[in-house]
Motif scaffolding. Structure first.
Motif, PDB file in Angstrom:
ATOM      1  N   LEU A  84      49.691  43.619  39.970  1.00  0.00           N
ATOM      2  CA  LEU A  84      48.837  44.393  39.072  1.00  0.00           C
ATOM      3  C   LEU A  84      47.993  45.405  39.845  1.00  0.00           C
ATOM      4  O   LEU A  84      47.804  46.547  39.401  1.00  0.00           O
ATOM      5  N   LEU A  85      47.474  45.003  41.007  1.00  0.00           N
ATOM      6  CA  LEU A  85      46.684  45.934  41.809  1.00  0.00           C
ATOM      7  C   LEU A  85      47.547  47.058  42.375  1.00  0.00           C
ATOM      8  O   LEU A  85      47.075  48.190  42.545  1.00  0.00           O
ATOM      9  N   THR A  86      48.827  46.760  42.647  1.00  0.00           N
ATOM     10  CA  THR A  86      49.734  47.811  43.096  1.00  0.00           C
ATOM     11  C   THR A  86      49.946  48.842  41.999  1.00  0.00           C
ATOM     12  O   THR A  86      49.967  50.053  42.254  1.00  0.00           O
ATOM     13  N   GLY A 109      41.057  45.952  27.352  1.00  0.00           N
ATOM     14  CA  GLY A 109      41.733  45.059  28.271  1.00  0.00           C
ATOM     15  C   GLY A 109      41.321  43.607  28.097  1.00  0.00           C
ATOM     16  O   GLY A 109      42.083  42.696  28.431  1.00  0.00           O
ATOM     17  N   SER A 110      40.123  43.393  27.583  1.00  0.00           N
ATOM     18  CA  SER A 110      39.662  42.017  27.361  1.00  0.00           C
ATOM     19  C   SER A 110      40.478  41.306  26.289  1.00  0.00           C
ATOM     20  O   SER A 110      40.432  40.074  26.195  1.00  0.00           O
ATOM     21  N   THR A 111      41.233  42.069  25.465  1.00  0.00           N
ATOM     22  CA  THR A 111      42.042  41.459  24.406  1.00  0.00           C
ATOM     23  C   THR A 111      43.449  41.117  24.877  1.00  0.00           C
ATOM     24  O   THR A 111      44.236  40.564  24.103  1.00  0.00           O
ATOM     25  N   ALA A 112      43.781  41.476  26.137  1.00  0.00           N
ATOM     26  CA  ALA A 112      45.133  41.209  26.642  1.00  0.00           C
ATOM     27  C   ALA A 112      45.380  39.709  26.705  1.00  0.00           C
ATOM     28  O   ALA A 112      44.571  38.959  27.257  1.00  0.00           O
ATOM     29  N   GLY A 113      46.529  39.287  26.148  1.00  0.00           N
ATOM     30  CA  GLY A 113      46.840  37.866  26.125  1.00  0.00           C
ATOM     31  C   GLY A 113      48.061  37.491  26.922  1.00  0.00           C
ATOM     32  O   GLY A 113      48.443  36.319  26.951  1.00  0.00           O
ATOM     33  N   LEU A 123      48.269  43.085  30.439  1.00  0.00           N
ATOM     34  CA  LEU A 123      47.500  43.393  31.641  1.00  0.00           C
ATOM     35  C   LEU A 123      48.109  44.560  32.419  1.00  0.00           C
ATOM     36  O   LEU A 123      47.384  45.342  33.041  1.00  0.00           O
ATOM     37  N   VAL A 124      49.441  44.699  32.388  1.00  0.00           N
ATOM     38  CA  VAL A 124      50.072  45.848  33.033  1.00  0.00           C
ATOM     39  C   VAL A 124      49.640  47.139  32.353  1.00  0.00           C
ATOM     40  O   VAL A 124      49.294  48.131  33.021  1.00  0.00           O
ATOM     41  N   GLY A 144      43.804  52.626  35.818  1.00  0.00           N
ATOM     42  CA  GLY A 144      44.075  53.471  36.969  1.00  0.00           C
ATOM     43  C   GLY A 144      43.839  54.942  36.664  1.00  0.00           C
ATOM     44  O   GLY A 144      43.313  55.688  37.495  1.00  0.00           O
ATOM     45  N   ILE A 145      44.214  55.380  35.451  1.00  0.00           N
ATOM     46  CA  ILE A 145      43.983  56.775  35.055  1.00  0.00           C
ATOM     47  C   ILE A 145      42.488  57.069  34.990  1.00  0.00           C
ATOM     48  O   ILE A 145      41.997  58.043  35.574  1.00  0.00           O
ATOM     49  N   SER A 146      41.752  56.230  34.272  1.00  0.00           N
ATOM     50  CA  SER A 146      40.318  56.479  34.094  1.00  0.00           C
ATOM     51  C   SER A 146      39.553  56.295  35.406  1.00  0.00           C
ATOM     52  O   SER A 146      38.627  57.065  35.708  1.00  0.00           O
ATOM     53  N   TYR A 147      39.953  55.313  36.204  1.00  0.00           N
ATOM     54  CA  TYR A 147      39.303  55.065  37.492  1.00  0.00           C
ATOM     55  C   TYR A 147      39.521  56.254  38.429  1.00  0.00           C
ATOM     56  O   TYR A 147      38.609  56.669  39.157  1.00  0.00           O
TER      57      TYR A 147
END
Length: 460
Positions: free
Chosen positions: A267-269, A313-317, A322-323, A330-333
Motif C-alpha cells: 500500500l505504501l508503494t 478512507g475510514s469507510t474502507a472495509g 484501501l488501495v 497519494g494525489i492529494s498528498y
C-alpha cells in the motif's frame, strides 16, 4: 537580532528561471529526497536494533522522531545561519554533519548514543541542507517557480522508494552497522549538492559607488506582522497534525482487516508511486498564467481534498478499498507537498522567505510530535482504526477552512488606505515592468512606511 549578511540574495537581480538554475533544482531534488525519506528509511533497521540493544519498538521509534524533530524544530537556527553566512557554507556544514552522524552511529553501543548521533547530529545536518536549498531555488526561479517546487518536492517519494529497499539490502548483507556506515557515505552527496548552490551575482558593476544597504536581521520576526503569514502558519500547523497520520497507520489498518503482510506493505508503494507524479503535475498546473494568482486557493483545495480522502478512507472495509484510498491520498498528498512552500514564497516574498520558512517549520515541529502519537493514543483507547482516520481528516479539513476563509477576509477587508496607496503606486499601463521588480516593489516599499500591501497572489 542583526548583523552582516554574506549572501544577500537576489535583490535587484532578475531570477534566471533556467541556466544554472536547473543544477540548483537538481540539488534541491536530492536534498529534499534525503531530508524527507531518510527518517522513514532508517526504520527498516529497527528490528535489528531492537534485537541488538534489547529494547522495544517505542524506544527505537524515537530515532525517527528525533530526526523529524530536528528537521522541523531547528528552522529558526537555519534561518539565522543562512542570513549570517549564506546558503552554500551552511549546506556544506550540514552535509558533513549528516554524514558524520551516521558514520558515528555505526560504532554506537547504546540506544542513547543512537539518539545523539542518528537523531540529533544527522537530523541537524539534514535541516541545514533542506531549508537553504529551498531558499536558493526561490532565488533562481520566479516565473517557473511553481514547476520548480513541484519537481524538487518529487525527490521525497522517489528517494523513499529507493532508500527503503536499499536499507533492507544493506542490512541483509552488512548488518545494521555496515548499513549505517554506507548510508553515511551516501549522505556526503549533500555536500556535492551544496557546491551547486552558486550565489546569484549582478551582471556587471554599476557605475559609481555601491549603495549602502542596511544590515538584514538574522531572524526577521516582522513576518508576524503580515496577516497572510500568520494565517498560513496557523493553517499549516493544524494540517500537519493529521497529514502524516494515515501513512503511519494504513499498513496496520490493512493487517487488522486480515491482509497478508506483503500486500499490506505494498500500500505504501502505491501511495509513493502516485505521489511521484502528483507533485510535478501540481507544480506545472500552478505555474499556468491563469492559475498562479490563485495558488493559495489551490493549496486550500488540496488540503480539503486530502482531509476528505481521509474521511472516505475510514469507510474502507477490504484491501481494494484501501488501495483506492492510497491512490487518492497519494494525489492529494503530492499536491500539498508541491504547493506548501510555493504558497509561502508567494506570501512573504524573496527577502523574508529565509526567516519565514524557519519559523513555520518550528511551529510544524510541535504538530509533528503531537499528530501521530495522538492517533496512537486514540487507537489504544478505541481499537478502531476508522476513528484515527476520521480524526486526521477532520484536522486537515479544519486547516483548509482556516486558510481559505482567512485568505478571503484578508483580501476583502484590506484597509482603505492600503488599497489607495497600492492604486497610487501602480505603474502606467504602457510601461513594462519585470515581475521581480513588482514583487520587490509590493513587498519592500510598503514596509518602509509601516504598511502591508497584499495582492491576490501574495495574500493569505
Amino acid at each position: 537580532m542583526g548583523g552582516a549578511v554574506v549572501d544577500e540574495g537576489p535583490t535587484g537581480i532578475k531570477a534566471p528561471d533556467g541556466g544554472w538554475g536547473w543544477a540548483v533544482l537538481f540539488g534541491c531534488f536530492v536534498i529534499t529526497g534525503f531530508s524527507y525519506a531518510f527518517p522513514k528509511a532508517v526504520s527498516v533497521f529497527f528490528k535489528e536494533l531492537m534485537r541488538e540493544f534489547g529494547i522495544g519498538y517505542s524506544d527505537t521509534a524515537w530515532i525517527s522522531s528525533i530526526l523529524l524533530a530536528m528537521l522541523y524544530g531547528t528552522g529558526p537556527l537555519c534561518s539565522v545561519c543562512v542570513n549570517r553566512f549564506g546558503c552554500r557554507p551552511v549546506m556544506l556544514t550540514g552535509g558533513l554533519l549528516a554524514s558524520l552522524g551516521m558514520v558515528a552511529a555505526s560504532f554506537c553501543r547504546s540506544v542513547i548514543q543512537l539518539y545523539l548521533t542518528t537523531g540529533v547530529i544527522t537530523g541537524l545536518g539534514l535541516a541545514l541542507n533542506f531549508q537553504p536549498s529551498l531558499i536558493m531555488l526561490n532565488r533562481y526561479f520566479n516565473k517557473r517557480r511553481p514547476m520548480a517546487n513541484g519537481l524538487a518536492a518529487a525527490g521525497s517519494p522517489v528517494f523513499l522508494c529507493a532508500l527503503s529497499p536499499l536499507g533492507q539490502l544493506l542490512q541483509d548483507r552488512y548488518g545494521w552497522r555496515g548499513g549505517f556506515l554506507i548510508l553515511g557515505g551516501l549522505l556526503l552527496n549533500c555536500c556535492v549538492c551544496a557546491a551547486l548552490m552558486r550565489p546569484l551575482r549582478a551582471p556587471g558593476p554599476a557605475p559609481g559607488p555601491a549603495p549602502q544597504q542596511p544590515p538584514r536581521r538574522l531572524l526577521d520576526l516582522s513576518v508576524f506582522r503580515d496577516r497572510g503569514f500568520v494565517i498560513y502558519a496557523v493553517a499549516a500547523s493544524i494540517m500537519v497534525l493529521g497529514l502524516f497520520v494515515p501513512p503511519v497507520f494504513v499498513v496496520s489498518y490493512a493487517k487488522d482487516l486480515g491482509v497478508p503482510d506483503g500486500q499490506a506493505a505494498f500500500l505504501l508503494t502505491v501511495l509513493g508511486f502516485i505521489d511521484i507524479f502528483a507533485r510535478p503535475t501540481a507544480g506545472f498546473i500552478t505555474g499556468l498564467e491563469k492559475v498562479r494568482p490563485y495558488s493559495v486557493y489551490l493549496f486550500s483545495f488540496s488540503m480539503f481534498f486530502n482531509g476528505f480522502t481521509d474521511l472516505t478512507g475510514s469507510t474502507a472495509g477490504d484491501y481494494g478499498g484501501l488501495v483506492v484510498f492510497c491512490i487518492f491520498f497519494g494525489i492529494s498528498y503530492g499536491m500539498v507537498g508541491a504547493l506548501q512552500f510555493e504558497v509561502l514564497m508567494a506570501i512573504v516574498g524573496t527577502q523574508k522567505f529565509s526567516s519565514a520558512i524557519g519559523l513555520v517549520l518550528l511551529l510544524e515541529a510541535v504538530a509533528v510530535l503531537i499528530g501521530p502519537p495522538s492517533g496512537g493514543k486514540l487507537l489504544d483507547a478505541t481499537h478502531v482504526y476508522q476513528y484515527v482516520f476520521v480524526l486526521a481528516g477532520a484536522e486537515v479539513l479544519a486547516s483548509s477552512l482556516v486558510l481559505v476563509l482567512g485568505n478571503f477576509f484578508c483580501i476583502r477587508k484590506r484597509p482603505e488606505a492600503a488599497v489607495e496607496e497600492e492604486e497610487r503606486r501602480k505603474p502606467p499601463a504602457d510601461v513594462r515592468v519585470d515581475s521581480r521588480e513588482v514583487e520587490h516593489f509590493l513587498k519592500a516599499e510598503p514596509e518602509r512606511n509601516g504598511e502591508v500591501v497584499h495582492t491576490p497572489e501574495t495574500s493569505v
